[in-house]
Motif scaffolding. Structure first.
Motif, mmCIF file in Angstrom:
data_model
loop_
_atom_site.group_PDB
_atom_site.id
_atom_site.type_symbol
_atom_site.label_atom_id
_atom_site.label_comp_id
_atom_site.label_asym_id
_atom_site.label_seq_id
_atom_site.Cartn_x
_atom_site.Cartn_y
_atom_site.Cartn_z
ATOM 1 N N VAL A 3 -25.910 -21.359 21.018
ATOM 2 C CA VAL A 3 -25.437 -21.402 22.277
ATOM 3 C C VAL A 3 -26.205 -20.516 23.257
ATOM 4 C CG1 VAL A 3 -23.428 -21.014 23.514
ATOM 5 C CG2 VAL A 3 -22.964 -22.210 21.428
ATOM 6 N N SER A 40 -16.428 -20.055 27.715
ATOM 7 C CA SER A 40 -16.317 -21.403 27.042
ATOM 8 C C SER A 40 -14.956 -22.057 27.496
ATOM 9 C CB SER A 40 -16.686 -21.523 25.959
ATOM 10 O OG SER A 40 -16.378 -22.670 25.084
ATOM 11 N N ARG A 80 -15.540 -18.808 22.875
ATOM 12 C CA ARG A 80 -17.095 -18.094 22.963
ATOM 13 C C ARG A 80 -16.990 -17.502 24.449
ATOM 14 N NH1 ARG A 80 -21.790 -17.690 20.949
ATOM 15 N NH2 ARG A 80 -21.387 -18.893 18.995
ATOM 16 N N SER A 115 -24.053 -11.942 23.521
ATOM 17 C CA SER A 115 -22.533 -12.650 22.934
ATOM 18 C C SER A 115 -21.452 -11.767 23.624
ATOM 19 C CB SER A 115 -22.618 -13.080 21.716
ATOM 20 O OG SER A 115 -21.311 -13.567 21.260
ATOM 21 N N ASP A 162 -18.289 -25.777 29.547
ATOM 22 C CA ASP A 162 -18.633 -25.971 28.315
ATOM 23 C C ASP A 162 -19.905 -25.495 28.027
ATOM 24 O OD1 ASP A 162 -19.246 -27.051 25.845
ATOM 25 O OD2 ASP A 162 -18.888 -29.099 26.595
ATOM 26 N N LEU A 163 -19.957 -24.218 27.032
ATOM 27 C CA LEU A 163 -21.392 -23.640 27.058
ATOM 28 C C LEU A 163 -22.331 -24.568 25.903
ATOM 29 C CD1 LEU A 163 -20.034 -20.001 26.983
ATOM 30 C CD2 LEU A 163 -20.563 -21.294 28.713
ATOM 31 N N SER A 164 -21.791 -25.410 25.229
ATOM 32 C CA SER A 164 -22.645 -25.943 24.362
ATOM 33 C C SER A 164 -23.248 -27.268 24.932
ATOM 34 C CB SER A 164 -21.902 -26.609 23.235
ATOM 35 O OG SER A 164 -21.354 -25.278 22.569
ATOM 36 N N ASN A 165 -22.961 -27.789 26.437
ATOM 37 C CA ASN A 165 -23.524 -28.821 26.952
ATOM 38 C C ASN A 165 -24.241 -28.248 28.071
ATOM 39 O OD1 ASN A 165 -24.013 -31.318 28.151
ATOM 40 N ND2 ASN A 165 -22.108 -31.948 28.303
ATOM 41 N N ARG A 185 -31.401 -28.982 21.967
ATOM 42 C CA ARG A 185 -30.850 -29.077 20.393
ATOM 43 C C ARG A 185 -31.872 -29.250 19.612
ATOM 44 N NH1 ARG A 185 -26.083 -33.212 20.719
ATOM 45 N NH2 ARG A 185 -25.526 -32.508 18.790
#
Length: 205
Positions: free
Chosen positions: A14, A43, A48, A63, A76-79, A168
């Motif tokens: 992330v 997030s 997160r 972090s 959305d930190l993953s996107n 990714r």
């Protein structure tokens, strides 16, 4: 000259993804020098949190939330393509506007990302001298390097963009069936290694 984005070499996916999001945006945008601020990211999909520390012409990503924090964003930190929402912007409204542009800026399309990706292929001499890429959305074909390579990647525009921008891992996208790969496992390992280098940026950030 873009602002360096610094992360630890062992940073999780992330943090690496967010660093890559900022690097891509900073290719066409910038932050004023002399700023010393901490920006918190929350997030909306899990618990997160991240901190962007802007100091001495660099952005360091870590972090958790490091106090004192001047501005908060949530998303959305993953996107990398997801939008973010600014919070508590009254403390630094101008910086909040600039950061909002960085965090919501449209990423380069998959072909631009692929060219940047392959420009670093000389860092792995063992890698094949060519790669054929086929976009399954419009069947557009792109040849990277020499055109006689037996290595191919097939995927949607979004997945190819994620793969070539380092957002990714390529091996994970292949394992999940989001990318189709033709070549040896050795070729896939080297291709994934190159993707990790792009993700980490120059000199791990």
């Amino acid at each position: 000259m873009s602002i360096p984005v610094k992360i630890e070499a062992d940073a999780d996916p992330v943090i690496r993804g967010m660093a890559n999001r900022l690097r891509l945006s900073l290719k066409t945008s910038s932050l004023a020098s002399g700023i010393i601020k901490r920006v918190g990211l929350r997030s909306i999909t899990d618990n997160r949190t991240l901190t962007l520390t802007i100091r001495n012409g660099e952005i360091a990503i870590s972090s958790g939330i490091s106090p004192p924090t001047d501005i908060f964003f949530s998303g959305d930190l993953s996107n990398l393509s997801a939008t973010v929402r600014p919070e508590k912007i009254w403390r630094s409204p101008i910086l909040a506007l600039r950061l909002n542009r960085l965090l919501t800026q449209t990423l380069p399309d998959w072909m631009d990302c692929a060219e940047y990706f392959w420009a670093r292929s000389n860092e792995i001499p063992e890698l094949s001298n060519g790669l054929a890429v086929i976009c399954e959305d419009d069947h557009q074909r792109m040849i990277l390097g020499e055109g006689n390579s037996a290595i191919e990647l097939h995927g949607s525009k979004q997945t190819l963009q994620q793969a070539f921008s380092g957002s990714r891992p390529i091996s994970v996208l292949v394992a999940m069936g989001l990318l189709k790969f033709r070549g040896s496992m050795r070729d896939l390992a080297y291709l994934s290694n190159l993707g990790q280098r792009v993700m980490l940026g120059d000199g791990h950030g």
